[in-house]
Design a protein around this motif. Structure first.
Motif, PDB file in Angstrom:
ATOM      1  N   VAL A   1      40.246  35.823  44.454  1.00 26.28           N
ATOM      2  CA  VAL A   1      41.000  35.572  43.234  1.00 26.28           C
ATOM      3  C   VAL A   1      42.123  34.608  43.570  1.00 26.28           C
ATOM      4  CG1 VAL A   1      42.409  36.624  41.441  1.00 26.28           C
ATOM      5  CG2 VAL A   1      40.477  37.885  42.401  1.00 26.28           C
ATOM      6  N   ARG A   2      42.274  33.564  42.750  1.00 25.07           N
ATOM      7  CA  ARG A   2      43.370  32.631  42.990  1.00 25.07           C
ATOM      8  C   ARG A   2      44.637  33.196  42.366  1.00 25.07           C
ATOM      9  NH1 ARG A   2      39.376  29.070  41.410  1.00 25.07           N
ATOM     10  NH2 ARG A   2      38.367  28.048  43.158  1.00 25.07           N
ATOM     11  N   TRP A   3      45.330  33.997  43.154  1.00 20.50           N
ATOM     12  CA  TRP A   3      46.523  34.663  42.613  1.00 20.50           C
ATOM     13  C   TRP A   3      47.636  33.680  42.315  1.00 20.50           C
ATOM     14  CZ3 TRP A   3      45.920  39.162  40.526  1.00 20.50           C
ATOM     15  CH2 TRP A   3      44.937  40.032  41.003  1.00 20.50           C
TER      16      TRP A   3
ATOM     17  N   VAL B   1      38.756  32.882  39.130  1.00 16.10           N
ATOM     18  CA  VAL B   1      37.709  33.504  39.935  1.00 16.10           C
ATOM     19  C   VAL B   1      36.455  32.653  39.764  1.00 16.10           C
ATOM     20  CG1 VAL B   1      36.374  35.624  40.282  1.00 16.10           C
ATOM     21  CG2 VAL B   1      38.658  35.779  39.307  1.00 16.10           C
ATOM     22  N   GLU B   2      35.667  32.541  40.808  1.00 15.73           N
ATOM     23  CA  GLU B   2      34.344  31.945  40.627  1.00 15.73           C
ATOM     24  C   GLU B   2      33.449  33.021  40.033  1.00 15.73           C
ATOM     25  OE1 GLU B   2      33.442  28.869  40.949  1.00 15.73           O
ATOM     26  OE2 GLU B   2      35.435  28.263  41.621  1.00 15.73           O
ATOM     27  N   LEU B   3      32.955  32.766  38.822  1.00 16.63           N
ATOM     28  CA  LEU B   3      32.276  33.823  38.086  1.00 16.63           C
ATOM     29  C   LEU B   3      30.772  33.671  38.100  1.00 16.63           C
ATOM     30  CD1 LEU B   3      34.565  33.760  34.961  1.00 16.63           C
ATOM     31  CD2 LEU B   3      34.315  35.726  36.456  1.00 16.63           C
TER      32      LEU B   3
ATOM     33  N   ILE C   1      42.826  44.646  34.199  1.00 16.81           N
ATOM     34  CA  ILE C   1      42.368  44.443  35.583  1.00 16.81           C
ATOM     35  C   ILE C   1      41.653  45.706  36.067  1.00 16.81           C
ATOM     36  CG2 ILE C   1      43.146  44.266  37.987  1.00 16.81           C
ATOM     37  CD1 ILE C   1      45.257  42.256  37.071  1.00 16.81           C
ATOM     38  N   ILE C   2      42.231  46.880  35.763  1.00 18.67           N
ATOM     39  CA  ILE C   2      41.627  48.143  36.199  1.00 18.67           C
ATOM     40  C   ILE C   2      40.240  48.307  35.577  1.00 18.67           C
ATOM     41  CG2 ILE C   2      41.823  50.658  36.087  1.00 18.67           C
ATOM     42  CD1 ILE C   2      44.898  50.275  36.191  1.00 18.67           C
TER      43      ILE C   2
ATOM     44  N   LEU D   1      40.471  38.568  35.878  1.00 21.55           N
ATOM     45  CA  LEU D   1      41.022  38.856  37.208  1.00 21.55           C
ATOM     46  C   LEU D   1      40.361  40.099  37.791  1.00 21.55           C
ATOM     47  CD1 LEU D   1      44.820  38.183  36.602  1.00 21.55           C
ATOM     48  CD2 LEU D   1      43.320  36.917  38.136  1.00 21.55           C
ATOM     49  N   GLY D   2      40.184  41.124  36.934  1.00 19.65           N
ATOM     50  CA  GLY D   2      39.553  42.360  37.384  1.00 19.65           C
ATOM     51  C   GLY D   2      38.137  42.128  37.875  1.00 19.65           C
ATOM     52  N   SER D   3      37.433  41.214  37.219  1.00 21.59           N
ATOM     53  CA  SER D   3      36.057  40.941  37.631  1.00 21.59           C
ATOM     54  C   SER D   3      36.023  40.269  39.002  1.00 21.59           C
ATOM     55  CB  SER D   3      35.340  40.074  36.593  1.00 21.59           C
ATOM     56  OG  SER D   3      35.705  38.723  36.740  1.00 21.59           O
ATOM     57  N   GLY D   4      37.135  39.659  39.403  1.00 23.36           N
ATOM     58  CA  GLY D   4      37.233  39.120  40.760  1.00 23.36           C
ATOM     59  C   GLY D   4      37.625  40.201  41.756  1.00 23.36           C
ATOM     60  N   VAL D   5      38.548  41.091  41.326  1.00 19.35           N
ATOM     61  CA  VAL D   5      38.993  42.180  42.194  1.00 19.35           C
ATOM     62  C   VAL D   5      37.828  43.124  42.504  1.00 19.35           C
ATOM     63  CG1 VAL D   5      40.493  44.222  42.296  1.00 19.35           C
ATOM     64  CG2 VAL D   5      41.375  42.080  41.368  1.00 19.35           C
TER      65      VAL D   5
END
Lengths: 430, 78
Positions: free
Chosen positions: A301-303, A251-253, A150-151, A290-294
Motif C-alpha cells: 500500500v502506498r501509504w 494499491v495495485e488492484l 479499512i477493517i 486501502l483495506g483491500s491492499g492491507v
C-alpha cells in the motif's frame, strides 16, 4: 431569512451555482464507485463512467426524501440566507476543483459544509456555528470512516483471496469481474440517491427563500430533473485524476480486491446511514481500497499517497470555510445583489483558471490506467515531482517539466504521446 | 469524547459492515471456489451438478442481497 425583494436573477444565479456544485460532486466522486472497476479492467474506462452516470441518474429519481435544510445541526439555521448559501457553494465548488486538480479524492459534502460554515462565520460570527455538531457530525467521522472501511475491506479481501487461492487467475478474473461490476453499480446508485438530494434540497431552500414556491412545497420536477442530469453529466465526464489516484495510486488492484473493496464500500455506506451515523462516501471508498491492499498477502500500500489524502480530508472543512468566508466577505463588501453577481463572476473565473491549469497535463480515459510512476502523487497529480509547488497556474517550470515528460513519452511510446498531446489540445480530460 | 461519538451506532456499523461487507464477498468467493476450484471438474472436465447447484446458491444469495440493497435505497431508507 431572505427579503422577498430579491430579484429573479439572483435566484437564477443561486440555482445555477447549486447545479454547478452538483456537477462537480458527480465529477469528483466517479472514482468512488468506478476507480477499481477501471483499474482492474473489468470495464473499459468509458463503459464504466457511462454505467456510473446512468445509475447516478436513476438513483436521483429513486428516492425523493428531500429536506429543505443545509448543514442541519452544524450551523444555526436562522443565519442561512441566500448570500450564505451562494458563498458556501462557492467554497464547495472551488475545493472540489482544487482537489480534483491535485488528484485527491475528498468529500464533496464536507466541502459544501465547510463552505457554509465559513460563510456563516463571516456573516454571523462564531455563535452561528454549532461547534459540537461540526465535531461530532463532520470532523470525527472523517477520521472514523476510513478506519471502519479499512477493517471491513481488509477482512473481506483476506477471506476472498484465501478461499480462491487455488483457483486459476483467469477464472477468478472472469467471475469476480461480474461481482465487481455489481458492487460498483450499487455504490453509484447510492451516490445518486444521496448526493443529488443534497443539491435538490439547496435549490428548494433557495426557491422558498426567494418566494418562488410556498414554504411547504415539494420539489418541483424540473429541479429533480436538472439535479439528476447535472450529476450524471459530471459523473460521465469523469474526474479522471481522482480515478487514477484511487485505482492506481494506493494499491495495485486485481478483480478479487476490487470486488471486496466495492462491496465493503456499499455495505458501510448503506449501513452507516441506516444506523444514523452517516459516513462520507469518499472516505469509505478510499478506506475500502486501502483495506483491500492491507488484506492482500504480498500487496503493498502506498501509504505516502494515502497520507496526503488524510491531510486533505482534515483540511477540507477549514479550507472550504476560508473560501466560503472570503466569498461572503466579497459579496458583503460590494453589497446587495451586485455583490452576489461579483461572487458568481469570480467563481466562474477561478474555476476556469483551475481548468486551464489541468490542461498542462491532462489525465483522461486514455492514460488513466498508466503505471503509477515512483513519486507520483508526492507532487500535484498531473505535474512532475520536480514541480513542488501547489500553485501551478502560472508556473513556467510546469510547462517545461510537462513538455520534458512528453518528450520522454514520445521516445518510449510515440502513439501514446500523440494521444496525450491531442487530448491536451482538444480538452481530452473528459 | 463519548459525547461526540455515537459508539453504539458505530459498533453496529462495524459489526454489520463486517458481516455483510466482508461476508458477501466471501460467499461469492466460495461460489467461485465451488465451480472453478482445483477439484471442481471431474475426469471428463465437467463440473458436477451438485457443485453447480451449490455455486448457484452462493451467487444467488449475493444477487438477492444486491437487489435487497437496491430496494432499500428505493424505499428511502438511505
Amino acid at each position: 431569512m431572505v427579503a422577498v425583494t430579491e430579484s429573479l436573477l439572483l435566484l437564477v444565479v443561486v440555482v445555477a451555482t447549486a447545479l454547478a456544485f452538483d456537477f462537480t460532486n458527480g465529477f469528483h466522486d466517479t472514482g468512488n464507485a468506478m476507480a477499481t472497476t477501471i483499474a482492474t479492467r473489468a470495464l473499459k474506462p468509458k463503459q464504466a463512467v457511462l454505467l456510473s452516470a446512468s445509475l447516478n441518474l436513476v438513483g436521483a429519481f429513486l428516492s425523493l426524501t428531500v429536506a429543505a435544510t443545509i448543514a442541519k445541526g452544524i450551523v444555526d439555521a436562522n443565519v442561512v440566507t441566500l448570500g450564505v448559501v451562494l458563498a458556501g457553494l462557492a467554497g464547495g465548488i472551488l475545493w472540489n476543483l482544487l482537489t480534483w486538480l491535485l488528484g485527491l479524492p475528498s468529500s464533496s459534502s464536507h466541502a459544501l459544509i465547510g463552505g457554509v460554515v465559513g460563510a456563516v462565520l463571516a456573516a454571523a460570527g462564531t455563535s452561528g456555528v454549532l461547534w459540537g455538531g461540526l465535531l461530532a457530525k463532520v470532523l470525527l467521522p472523517a477520521l472514523i470512516a476510513p478506519v471502519v472501511a479499512i477493517i471491513v475491506g481488509a477482512i473481506g479481501t483476506r477471506l476472498v483471496t484465501h478461499l480462491t487461492r487455488n483457483v486459476k487467475q483467469e477464472d477468478n478474473d472472469r467471475m469476480f469481474r461480474w461481482g465487481q461490476i455489481g458492487s460498483a453499480s450499487l455504490v453509484s446508485l447510492a451516490h445518486g440517491t444521496n448526493d443529488a438530494q443534497k443539491s435538490m434540497g439547496i435549490i428548494l431552500l433557495a426557491l422558498i427563500a426567494g418566494g418562488a414556491v410556498p414554504a411547504d412545497s415539494g420539489v418541483p420536477f424540473w429541479v429533480i430533473l436538472s439535479c439528476a442530469l447535472a450529476m450524471a453529466i459530471g459523473t460521465y465526464l469523469g474526474g479522471w485524476r481522482v480515478i487514477r489516484t484511487l485505482g492506481k495510486g494506493l494499491v495495485e488492484l486485481e478483480s478479487r480486491q476490487g470486488m471486496a473493496a466495492e462491496t465493503s464500500s456499499a455495505a458501510v455506506i448503506l449501513l452507516s446511514s441506516h444506523f444514523g451515523y452517516s459516513l462520507s462516501t469518499t472516505h469509505v471508498a478510499t478506506g475500502s481500497i486501502l483495506g483491500s491492499g492491507v488484506g492482500m498477502k504480498g500487496a503493498s500500500v502506498r501509504w505516502s499517497v494515502a497520507g496526503r489524502m488524510f491531510v486533505a480530508w482534515l483540511i477540507t472543512v477549514p479550507a472550504a470555510a476560508t473560501v466560503g468566508a472570503l466569498a461572503y466577505g466579497l459579496g458583503a463588501v460590494i453589497g446587495g445583489e451586485a455583490g452576489s453577481y461579483v461572487v458568481f463572476g469570480v467563481l466562474i473565473a477561478l474555476s476556469a483558471a483551475i481548468w486551464v491549469a489541468s490542461r498542462r497535463k491532462p489525465v483522461d480515459h486514455n492514460n488513466v490506467n498508466e503505471e503509477w510512476a515512483p513519486g507520483e502523487g508526492d507532487a500535484p497529480a498531473g505535474t512532475d515531482e520536480t514541480v513542488a509547488t501547489v500553485d501551478t497556474v502560472d508556473t513556467v517550470d510546469t510547462v517545461e517539466a510537462v513538455d520534458a515528460i512528453r518528450a520522454v513519452d514520445a521516445e518510449e511510446s510515440p502513439e501514446r504521446a500523440a494521444v496525450g498531446v491531442a487530448g491536451h489540445e482538444q480538452g481530452g480530460d473528459r | 469524547m463519548s459525547e461526540y461519538i455515537e459508539w453504539s451506532a458505530l459498533g453496529n456499523v462495524l459489526l454489520f459492515g463486517i458481516l455483510v461487507g466482508a461476508g458477501l464477498p466471501a460467499l461469492f468467493a466460495l461460489g467461485v471456489r465451488t465451480v472453478a476450484g482445483p477439484s471442481a471438474r471431474d475426469a471428463e472436465g465437467n463440473v458436477p451438478t451438485g457443485r453447480k447447484v451449490l455455486g448457484g446458491i452462493c451467487f444467488g444469495i449475493t444477487l438477492v442481497a444486491v437487489l435487497g440493497a437496491v430496494a432499500y435505497i428505493a424505499a428511502g431508507g438511505h
